[in-house]
Design a protein around this motif. Structure first.
Motif, PDB file in Angstrom:
ATOM      1  N   LEU A 135       5.539  -7.830  -5.974  1.00  0.00           N
ATOM      2  CA  LEU A 135       5.060  -8.581  -4.819  1.00  0.00           C
ATOM      3  C   LEU A 135       3.535  -8.651  -4.782  1.00  0.00           C
ATOM      4  CD1 LEU A 135       7.607  -6.775  -2.567  1.00  0.00           C
ATOM      5  CD2 LEU A 135       7.706  -9.213  -3.081  1.00  0.00           C
ATOM      6  N   ARG A 137       0.035  -8.013  -3.853  1.00  0.00           N
ATOM      7  CA  ARG A 137      -0.595  -6.848  -3.236  1.00  0.00           C
ATOM      8  C   ARG A 137      -1.498  -7.208  -2.053  1.00  0.00           C
ATOM      9  NH1 ARG A 137      -0.207  -2.005  -5.878  1.00  0.00           N
ATOM     10  NH2 ARG A 137       0.787  -2.082  -7.938  1.00  0.00           N
ATOM     11  N   TYR A 139      -0.525  -8.797   0.436  1.00  0.00           N
ATOM     12  CA  TYR A 139       0.331  -8.692   1.616  1.00  0.00           C
ATOM     13  C   TYR A 139       1.271  -7.499   1.553  1.00  0.00           C
ATOM     14  CZ  TYR A 139      -1.231 -13.519   1.618  1.00  0.00           C
ATOM     15  OH  TYR A 139      -2.004 -14.651   1.572  1.00  0.00           O
ATOM     16  N   TRP A 140       1.417  -6.945   0.363  1.00  0.00           N
ATOM     17  CA  TRP A 140       2.366  -5.847   0.139  1.00  0.00           C
ATOM     18  C   TRP A 140       1.622  -4.736  -0.591  1.00  0.00           C
ATOM     19  CZ3 TRP A 140       7.456  -7.549   1.416  1.00  0.00           C
ATOM     20  CH2 TRP A 140       8.414  -6.542   1.397  1.00  0.00           C
ATOM     21  N   LEU A 145       8.983  -3.511  -4.488  1.00  0.00           N
ATOM     22  CA  LEU A 145      10.081  -3.077  -3.626  1.00  0.00           C
ATOM     23  C   LEU A 145      11.345  -3.050  -4.466  1.00  0.00           C
ATOM     24  CD1 LEU A 145      11.340  -2.390  -0.836  1.00  0.00           C
ATOM     25  CD2 LEU A 145      11.705  -4.855  -0.535  1.00  0.00           C
ATOM     26  N   THR A 176       8.481  -7.002   9.689  1.00  0.00           N
ATOM     27  CA  THR A 176       7.689  -7.292   8.499  1.00  0.00           C
ATOM     28  C   THR A 176       6.762  -6.141   8.134  1.00  0.00           C
ATOM     29  OG1 THR A 176       7.792  -9.666   8.895  1.00  0.00           O
ATOM     30  CG2 THR A 176       6.020  -8.879   7.480  1.00  0.00           C
ATOM     31  N   ASP A 177       6.071  -5.570   9.117  1.00  0.00           N
ATOM     32  CA  ASP A 177       5.140  -4.473   8.813  1.00  0.00           C
ATOM     33  C   ASP A 177       5.870  -3.284   8.196  1.00  0.00           C
ATOM     34  OD1 ASP A 177       2.989  -5.906   9.692  1.00  0.00           O
ATOM     35  OD2 ASP A 177       2.844  -4.911  11.641  1.00  0.00           O
ATOM     36  N   ARG A 180       6.925  -4.201   4.598  1.00  0.00           N
ATOM     37  CA  ARG A 180       5.807  -4.196   3.651  1.00  0.00           C
ATOM     38  C   ARG A 180       5.369  -2.788   3.254  1.00  0.00           C
ATOM     39  NH1 ARG A 180       2.023  -9.005   6.283  1.00  0.00           N
ATOM     40  NH2 ARG A 180       3.046 -10.746   5.199  1.00  0.00           N
ATOM     41  N   SER A 181       5.692  -1.811   4.069  1.00  0.00           N
ATOM     42  CA  SER A 181       5.287  -0.437   3.756  1.00  0.00           C
ATOM     43  C   SER A 181       6.273   0.268   2.830  1.00  0.00           C
ATOM     44  CB  SER A 181       5.140   0.376   5.050  1.00  0.00           C
ATOM     45  OG  SER A 181       6.416   0.647   5.627  1.00  0.00           O
ATOM     46  N   ARG A 183       8.804   1.214  -0.360  1.00  0.00           N
ATOM     47  CA  ARG A 183       8.974   1.165  -1.805  1.00  0.00           C
ATOM     48  C   ARG A 183      10.447   0.994  -2.175  1.00  0.00           C
ATOM     49  NH1 ARG A 183       4.783   2.859  -5.099  1.00  0.00           N
ATOM     50  NH2 ARG A 183       2.810   2.562  -4.021  1.00  0.00           N
TER      51      ARG A 183
END
Length: 208
Positions: A135, A137, A139-140, A145, A176-177, A180-181, A183
């Motif tokens: 993804l 980086r 935004y991620w 993931l 979303t937050d 995005r955090s 793994r």
């Protein structure tokens, strides 16, 4: 909306009728092709059954996440996925600049944005044992993931539990937050519906 319809039972009865749910359980592919679509990919008007062949109904299968029966989302999504094939007519309706393809890919992974304009991602059973996503980086932060669902199949399709980076996750959605955090997003699946996601607190937030 559920309250206006008459409560969860009434809402689920209407959803079951809309998706021809009993027939779907008996034969998902045939129900999708003969009951939902019934010959015309664009026959939306005055129809009393689901038609997943174009954009208007993309979020509809995920409504069960809000009515205490999240396993039915998986049943309906997986039936709709049978309409996508590698043959000449394997793309449902009009792809609309990739919209239908995106629905296919995201739903196959087990994640779909269920509240347009909001940061809410519904969860359903992936069709793959494992998906590794690389993804952007910007935004991620982690850049990757991994989504896992060991043993997922037509016979083993019901979510028994979800873990986010190893932590149990009881809700039927992610923001979303939070997504995005992550793994790792790990699904445990089994042959029968479970209690996962059935509590009122597990449903996606009500939009006001």
């Amino acid at each position: 909306m559920v309250r206006l319809i008459g409560g969860e039972r009434a809402a689920n009865d209407r959803l079951d009728a809309f998706f021809a749910y009993d027939r779907l359980l008996a034969d998902p592919g045939r129900t999708a092709r003969e009951v939902w679509v019934h010959g015309d990919a664009y026959a939306y008007y005055n129809a009393d059954k689901y038609n997943p062949m174009n954009e208007p109904d993309l979020v509809a299968p995920y409504t069960y996440l809000s009515t205490g029966q999240p396993w039915k989302t998986t049943d309906v999504v997986h039936a709709a996925l049978t309409l996508f094939t590698d043959g000449p007519t394997g793309m449902t309706g009009n792809d609309d600049l990739g919209t239908m393809s995106a629905w296919n890919v995201l739903s196959s992974i087990g994640l779909f944005p269920i509240q347009p304009g909001y940061d809410t991602w519904g969860l359903s059973t992936p069709v793959f044992d494992r998906v590794d996503l690389t993804l952007d980086r910007r935004y991620w932060p982690g850049g990757r993931l991994t989504v896992t669902a060991p043993g997922t199949s037509a016979a083993e399709r019901y979510i028994q539990g979800v873990r986010t980076d190893g932590t149990p996750h009881a809700r039927t959605y992610l923001r979303t937050d939070a997504l995005r955090s992550l793994r790792t997003l790990a699904f445990t699946v089994g042959p029968r519906p479970s209690e996962w996601g059935t509590a009122p607190s597990a449903a996606p937030p009500v939009l006001r």
